[in-house]
Design a protein around this motif. Sequence first.
Motif, PDB file in Angstrom:
ATOM      1  N   PRO A 143       0.809  -1.231   0.000  1.00  0.00           N
ATOM      2  CA  PRO A 143       0.000   0.000   0.000  1.00  0.00           C
ATOM      3  C   PRO A 143       0.840   1.278   0.000  1.00  0.00           C
ATOM      4  O   PRO A 143       0.480   2.241  -0.685  1.00  0.00           O
ATOM      5  CB  PRO A 143      -0.829  -0.118   1.285  1.00  0.00           C
ATOM      6  N   GLY A 144       1.959   1.303   0.737  1.00  0.00           N
ATOM      7  CA  GLY A 144       2.766   2.529   0.804  1.00  0.00           C
ATOM      8  C   GLY A 144       3.348   2.883  -0.555  1.00  0.00           C
ATOM      9  O   GLY A 144       3.319   4.044  -0.976  1.00  0.00           O
ATOM     10  N   LEU A 145       3.849   1.897  -1.253  1.00  0.00           N
ATOM     11  CA  LEU A 145       4.440   2.149  -2.574  1.00  0.00           C
ATOM     12  C   LEU A 145       3.343   2.529  -3.578  1.00  0.00           C
ATOM     13  O   LEU A 145       3.513   3.459  -4.374  1.00  0.00           O
ATOM     14  CB  LEU A 145       5.219   0.913  -3.059  1.00  0.00           C
ATOM     15  N   VAL A 146       2.210   1.819  -3.522  1.00  0.00           N
ATOM     16  CA  VAL A 146       1.111   2.150  -4.447  1.00  0.00           C
ATOM     17  C   VAL A 146       0.684   3.607  -4.234  1.00  0.00           C
ATOM     18  O   VAL A 146       0.504   4.369  -5.193  1.00  0.00           O
ATOM     19  CB  VAL A 146      -0.087   1.186  -4.243  1.00  0.00           C
ATOM     20  N   ALA A 147       0.571   4.018  -2.963  1.00  0.00           N
ATOM     21  CA  ALA A 147       0.147   5.401  -2.681  1.00  0.00           C
ATOM     22  C   ALA A 147       1.187   6.396  -3.214  1.00  0.00           C
ATOM     23  O   ALA A 147       0.828   7.448  -3.761  1.00  0.00           O
ATOM     24  CB  ALA A 147      -0.066   5.587  -1.183  1.00  0.00           C
ATOM     25  N   ALA A 148       2.462   6.050  -3.066  1.00  0.00           N
ATOM     26  CA  ALA A 148       3.518   6.959  -3.545  1.00  0.00           C
ATOM     27  C   ALA A 148       3.459   7.091  -5.076  1.00  0.00           C
ATOM     28  O   ALA A 148       3.642   8.186  -5.624  1.00  0.00           O
ATOM     29  CB  ALA A 148       4.889   6.450  -3.110  1.00  0.00           C
ATOM     30  N   LEU A 149       3.191   5.992  -5.758  1.00  0.00           N
ATOM     31  CA  LEU A 149       3.111   6.046  -7.226  1.00  0.00           C
ATOM     32  C   LEU A 149       1.816   6.731  -7.675  1.00  0.00           C
ATOM     33  O   LEU A 149       1.803   7.452  -8.675  1.00  0.00           O
ATOM     34  CB  LEU A 149       3.243   4.645  -7.827  1.00  0.00           C
ATOM     35  N   ASP A 150       0.735   6.518  -6.909  1.00  0.00           N
ATOM     36  CA  ASP A 150      -0.510   7.260  -7.194  1.00  0.00           C
ATOM     37  C   ASP A 150      -0.233   8.758  -7.133  1.00  0.00           C
ATOM     38  O   ASP A 150      -0.699   9.528  -7.978  1.00  0.00           O
ATOM     39  CB  ASP A 150      -1.603   6.933  -6.163  1.00  0.00           C
ATOM     40  N   GLU A 151       0.523   9.150  -6.111  1.00  0.00           N
ATOM     41  CA  GLU A 151       0.785  10.588  -5.906  1.00  0.00           C
ATOM     42  C   GLU A 151       1.517  11.194  -7.117  1.00  0.00           C
ATOM     43  O   GLU A 151       1.318  12.358  -7.442  1.00  0.00           O
ATOM     44  CB  GLU A 151       1.596  10.763  -4.612  1.00  0.00           C
ATOM     45  N   LEU A 152       2.319  10.375  -7.798  1.00  0.00           N
ATOM     46  CA  LEU A 152       3.035  10.877  -8.978  1.00  0.00           C
ATOM     47  C   LEU A 152       2.090  11.206 -10.132  1.00  0.00           C
ATOM     48  O   LEU A 152       2.476  11.891 -11.073  1.00  0.00           O
ATOM     49  CB  LEU A 152       4.056   9.838  -9.465  1.00  0.00           C
ATOM     50  N   ARG A 153       0.869  10.680 -10.038  1.00  0.00           N
ATOM     51  CA  ARG A 153      -0.106  10.949 -11.112  1.00  0.00           C
ATOM     52  C   ARG A 153      -0.991  12.149 -10.808  1.00  0.00           C
ATOM     53  O   ARG A 153      -1.801  12.545 -11.646  1.00  0.00           O
ATOM     54  CB  ARG A 153      -0.962   9.699 -11.349  1.00  0.00           C
ATOM     55  N   VAL A 154      -0.848  12.714  -9.619  1.00  0.00           N
ATOM     56  CA  VAL A 154      -1.765  13.785  -9.200  1.00  0.00           C
ATOM     57  C   VAL A 154      -1.448  15.107  -9.896  1.00  0.00           C
ATOM     58  O   VAL A 154      -2.354  15.820 -10.335  1.00  0.00           O
ATOM     59  CB  VAL A 154      -1.739  13.919  -7.661  1.00  0.00           C
ATOM     60  N   ARG A 155      -0.171  15.443  -9.997  1.00  0.00           N
ATOM     61  CA  ARG A 155       0.230  16.683 -10.697  1.00  0.00           C
ATOM     62  C   ARG A 155       0.727  16.282 -12.093  1.00  0.00           C
ATOM     63  O   ARG A 155       1.627  15.453 -12.211  1.00  0.00           O
ATOM     64  CB  ARG A 155       1.327  17.416  -9.918  1.00  0.00           C
ATOM     65  N   LYS A 156       0.127  16.895 -13.100  1.00  0.00           N
ATOM     66  CA  LYS A 156       0.400  16.456 -14.460  1.00  0.00           C
ATOM     67  C   LYS A 156       1.636  17.150 -15.032  1.00  0.00           C
ATOM     68  O   LYS A 156       1.864  18.343 -14.797  1.00  0.00           O
ATOM     69  CB  LYS A 156      -0.809  16.765 -15.349  1.00  0.00           C
ATOM     70  N   SER A 157       2.402  16.390 -15.825  1.00  0.00           N
ATOM     71  CA  SER A 157       3.538  16.962 -16.552  1.00  0.00           C
ATOM     72  C   SER A 157       3.004  17.764 -17.746  1.00  0.00           C
ATOM     73  O   SER A 157       1.831  17.637 -18.135  1.00  0.00           O
ATOM     74  CB  SER A 157       4.447  15.833 -17.049  1.00  0.00           C
ATOM     75  N   ALA A 158       3.899  18.554 -18.357  1.00  0.00           N
ATOM     76  CA  ALA A 158       3.483  19.338 -19.540  1.00  0.00           C
ATOM     77  C   ALA A 158       2.970  18.399 -20.633  1.00  0.00           C
ATOM     78  O   ALA A 158       1.997  18.712 -21.340  1.00  0.00           O
ATOM     79  CB  ALA A 158       4.662  20.164 -20.049  1.00  0.00           C
ATOM     80  N   TYR A 159       3.596  17.228 -20.762  1.00  0.00           N
ATOM     81  CA  TYR A 159       3.156  16.246 -21.757  1.00  0.00           C
ATOM     82  C   TYR A 159       1.718  15.788 -21.473  1.00  0.00           C
ATOM     83  O   TYR A 159       0.868  15.747 -22.382  1.00  0.00           O
ATOM     84  CB  TYR A 159       4.109  15.041 -21.750  1.00  0.00           C
ATOM     85  N   GLU A 160       1.458  15.488 -20.215  1.00  0.00           N
ATOM     86  CA  GLU A 160       0.123  15.002 -19.858  1.00  0.00           C
ATOM     87  C   GLU A 160      -0.933  16.086 -20.093  1.00  0.00           C
ATOM     88  O   GLU A 160      -2.033  15.799 -20.572  1.00  0.00           O
ATOM     89  CB  GLU A 160       0.110  14.550 -18.393  1.00  0.00           C
TER      90      GLU A 160
END
Length: 431
Positions: A143-160
């Motif tokens: 769960p800790g790693l999944v949450a950390a990777l989820d968090e990487l999807r919260v703020r979008k890159s310029a590409y996204e």
Amino acid sequence: MTELERQQHDHLDALMQAYDEALAVHGVDGVLLFSGRPSRHFGDDQYASFSAYGHFVHWTGQTPLTDSWLLVRPGEPPTLYLHAPADFWHLPARLPDAPWTARFTIEPRDTPDPPALPPGRFAVLGDVSSAVARHLDAEANPPGLVAALDELRVRKSAYEVSCLREANRRAMDGHRTAREAFDDGGAELDIQLAYLGAVRQRESDMPYSNIVGINAHGGVLHYQHYDPVAPALKRSLLLDAGLRYRGYSADITRTWAGSDAVPEFQPLLAGVTALQQRLIADLAPGVSYVALHQRMHEGLAALLVEQRLIDASTEAVLESGLTRAFCPHGLGHLLGVQVHDVGGRVSAAGEPLAPPADDPALRLTRELEAGMVVTMEPGLYVIPMLLEPHRHRPEVRWERVERLAEHGGIRIEDNVLVTADGPDNLTPQEA
Ligand code: GLY
Ligand code: MN
Ligand code: MN
């Protein structure tokens, strides 16, 4: 290389670095992401439609790849184990001829089984059985790693952001064509087919099933049918229709009055539209989305009073809970490779943020930050089963509410990037 491809390179660079940090913090040497496998109907040889696991798509943009695996390790290019067996029944999976593929080590394979992992401590993420995790000697979905990777999807890159903007542009072409189909007397199925034809995307590739609700069907929040017969009277159309572009989703709703709408409907529609625009103007880093959601209810209460559906003060309407009967869903949600994207109910520090007791359907409960893309979708519906408990209230002008019931409901939904300089609405406004 195009500007978009250059942005994608930057996106992958940032992802690589962020994964390195997350893997180090969570004490693993690598992570294996499983794209997933479509489910087969029981007792049948046919499969449900499929979309790959969000974290797999975050890297590859490839939603149709089944039975494929992505191994991410610090300091190494990610390895994509691409399930592409020789097959004369189906066309084997192929990657696009695009620069991003050179950033990966690609290993086409016949088998859907996971690849052997190098020595070390690994996590495996996705829809994997405990038997597979045991076989790999990897921890499944920590769960800790999944949450950390989820968090990487919260703020979008310029590409996204570019992908989300393009998905919106294309989806709005579909909305325009769909509206013409409605105006021409089309049934729900005609409108859906007109939309799909305009955006040139098959139904199973959409980020969600389009909602095409004529008349009372507009009040069924996730109405799932496409009536092949047009009704005799044309009161309204609620169209919630999206599109996927390079894995990224548009999620747009428009509501239109039909030629048989009662006169009360148009001012309500204008009121919800104006409320949505006011709420969008309030989007900024540091703003609580829960507070914005509450502001939506205040605006709905004021509209119900102004349009004389309820004879009471705005405060009394809010107190009575009536706005929650007229709008039981949340103001919106995060948007990305999934239409309801991950990370909406957890703080940046990883603390769970449950929705308020009165708003269990609110999917986004955190403070806004620059780089988030959110939907803004206030609604106002006549949903008999939710209004029934309020039947005893004399302040409700029930005869007016009932005249609106055949119009189902109103929702106006745009997709908006939060920036330090204010909201950047990704949804074209001309339709
Ligand atoms: N289309 C589903 C939603 O608006 O959340
Ligand atoms: Mn929607
Ligand atoms: Mn939405």
